[in-house]
Design a protein around this motif. Structure first.
Motif, short mmCIF file in Angstrom:
data_model
loop_
_atom_site.label_atom_id
_atom_site.label_comp_id
_atom_site.label_asym_id
_atom_site.label_seq_id
_atom_site.Cartn_x
_atom_site.Cartn_y
_atom_site.Cartn_z
N UNK A 57 0.83 -1.21 0.00
CA UNK A 57 0.00 0.00 0.00
C UNK A 57 0.87 1.25 0.00
N UNK A 58 1.94 1.24 0.80
CA UNK A 58 2.81 2.42 0.90
C UNK A 58 3.75 2.55 -0.31
N UNK A 59 4.09 1.42 -0.94
CA UNK A 59 4.88 1.47 -2.17
C UNK A 59 6.37 1.26 -2.02
N UNK A 60 6.89 1.43 -0.82
CA UNK A 60 8.31 1.17 -0.56
C UNK A 60 8.51 1.14 0.95
N UNK A 61 9.67 0.65 1.39
CA UNK A 61 9.92 0.59 2.82
C UNK A 61 11.34 0.13 3.13
N UNK A 62 11.57 -0.16 4.38
CA UNK A 62 12.88 -0.60 4.86
C UNK A 62 12.77 -2.02 5.39
N UNK A 63 13.58 -2.93 4.84
CA UNK A 63 13.61 -4.31 5.31
C UNK A 63 14.66 -4.47 6.39
N UNK A 64 14.31 -5.18 7.47
CA UNK A 64 15.23 -5.37 8.58
C UNK A 64 15.45 -6.86 8.81
N UNK A 65 16.72 -7.29 8.67
CA UNK A 65 17.08 -8.68 8.92
C UNK A 65 17.14 -8.92 10.44
N UNK A 66 17.19 -10.18 10.84
CA UNK A 66 17.22 -10.51 12.26
C UNK A 66 18.49 -10.02 12.94
N UNK A 67 19.57 -9.82 12.17
CA UNK A 67 20.81 -9.28 12.75
C UNK A 67 20.82 -7.75 12.75
N UNK A 68 19.64 -7.14 12.44
CA UNK A 68 19.42 -5.68 12.44
C UNK A 68 19.96 -4.97 11.20
N UNK A 69 20.56 -5.69 10.27
CA UNK A 69 20.99 -5.09 9.00
C UNK A 69 19.75 -4.64 8.23
N UNK A 70 19.89 -3.48 7.57
CA UNK A 70 18.75 -2.93 6.84
C UNK A 70 19.02 -2.81 5.35
N UNK A 114 16.90 -1.29 1.58
CA UNK A 114 15.75 -0.54 1.07
C UNK A 114 14.97 -1.40 0.08
N UNK A 115 13.65 -1.41 0.24
CA UNK A 115 12.76 -2.16 -0.65
C UNK A 115 11.94 -1.14 -1.44
N UNK A 116 12.21 -1.05 -2.74
CA UNK A 116 11.60 0.00 -3.56
C UNK A 116 10.59 -0.55 -4.55
N UNK A 117 9.65 0.29 -4.90
CA UNK A 117 8.60 -0.06 -5.87
C UNK A 117 9.19 -0.44 -7.22
N UNK A 118 8.62 -1.50 -7.84
CA UNK A 118 9.14 -1.94 -9.13
C UNK A 118 8.05 -2.18 -10.18
N UNK A 119 6.79 -2.15 -9.77
CA UNK A 119 5.71 -2.39 -10.72
C UNK A 119 4.48 -2.95 -10.04
N UNK A 120 3.42 -3.18 -10.84
CA UNK A 120 2.19 -3.73 -10.29
C UNK A 120 1.53 -4.65 -11.31
N UNK A 121 0.46 -5.32 -10.89
CA UNK A 121 -0.22 -6.29 -11.76
C UNK A 121 -1.28 -5.67 -12.65
N UNK A 122 -1.36 -4.34 -12.64
CA UNK A 122 -2.27 -3.58 -13.51
C UNK A 122 -3.74 -3.88 -13.24
#
Length: 338
Positions: free
Chosen positions: A169-182, A184-192
């Protein structure tokens, strides 16, 4: 009879023209008090917008041209922006007229970059796929994609179907691994497939009251419901969003304008009415007006007085965006033609 219809048509055209003129008259809203931080962020971001060739192309190629200012007028005022040392309202008053497309109030909402827990490996905990774009998914519903996705299209795995839905819904965000490494997850397209609001569905089915429906109450309802109910609600919105990975976590999300979004200045608008990059002024009831720049679009953003403001990332951004739902009037800043 033909004469009667002709007079009716003429009367309608005159009425429509008068309404348009009334809706585009300069307003004294610029005389109201503005937040100094908003002014500073607006002016600094617009300096970047003015340096973008895409901005001028958007103005020139939009169906409204030159309603929101000629190319020559924008180039001249952008040059003035670049020479301006201190942001001030006097500059706006001297170089722009303030106009409206419509007098009918619309809606202001907010969006942000959420954080989501992720893993590179599938497990009993991390079992929901974050997918990259593949044209084979065009036209398939959310449910069909979730049942038939290709393993080669899985970028990451997450532990929450609900959080994944709101990342989309937001279109992008920040992914956080269990070891706290981050990352960026960016928008790439949609199913139209057209977006449908699950919030409106929950209100229609009396699961939530309209005045209480927001990001947090919707999430709470979904988390407390049986999996079968949650799936049915989520699948009501058949639109599906795909992503790509960006290692530069410090950068804010990019909008449709092709530039990093500026928190509390960048807004998503309806491109049917406005060209991207145009300068705008927003007014909600009983609050200070503030300046913004049309930097993005959204499938739920429809109408001339509809906007979605980018609030940034983190808990504070989520709090602001999650509860923001206010009646809105949008004004455009149109450079004077010399």
């Amino acid at each position: 009879r033909k004469s009667f219809l002709f007079h009716i048509l003429i009367s309608f055209l005159v009425f429509a023209k008068n309404l348009e003129l009334r809706a585009t008259q300069p307003t004294n809203i610029i005389e109201e008090e503005f937040d100094s931080r908003n002014l500073e962020n607006f002016f600094s971001f617009n300096a970047s917008v003015c340096s973008s060739k895409k901005f001028f192309s958007n103005i020139l190629n939009h169906s409204s041209y030159p309603k929101f200012g000629s190319l020559d007028a924008w180039k001249k005022v952008c040059k003035k922006f670049s020479n301006l040392k201190h942001p001030n309202l006097k500059f706006i008053k001297e170089n722009f007229s303030i106009k409206q497309v419509s007098l009918k109030r619309g809606l202001l909402t907010g969006y942000y970059e959420p954080t989501i827990k992720i893993s590179k490996e599938k497990s009993e905990k991390f079992k929901y796929p974050i997918l990259k774009y593949n044209k084979i998914y065009i036209g398939l519903t959310r449910k069909q994609i979730e049942l038939n996705y290709k393993k080669k299209d899985v970028l990451l795995w997450t532990d929450s179907k609900i959080d994944l839905f709101f990342l989309q819904i937001q279109g992008s965000g920040i992914g956080v691994f269990e070891n706290k490494t981050k990352i960026k997850i960016s928008y790439s397209g949609n199913n139209e497939i057209k977006y449908k609001s699950i919030g409106k569905l929950l209100i229609k089915k009396n699961y939530l009251r309209g005045k209480d429906a927001n990001l947090f109450t919707i999430k709470k309802f979904l988390r407390e419901s049986e999996a079968k109910v949650t799936d049915k609600i989520l699948n009501y919105n058949e639109r599906y969003i795909f992503f790509k990975i960006d290692d530069n976590v410090k950068k804010f999300a990019k909008g449709a304008l092709g530039m990093q979004l500026k928190p509390m200045v960048s807004i998503a608008i309806d491109r049917k009415y406005y060209p991207l990059g145009i300068l705008m002024l927003l007014k909600t009831k009983d609050e200070k007006p503030f300046l913004a720049i049309a930097s993005d679009v959204g499938s739920a953003i429809k109408g001339s007085n509809r906007a979605d403001i980018y609030t940034g990332r983190g808990k504070k951004a989520e709090e602001i965006a999650g509860k923001l739902k206010k009646k809105l009037l949008l004004y455009t800043l149109v450079p004077y033609s010399e």
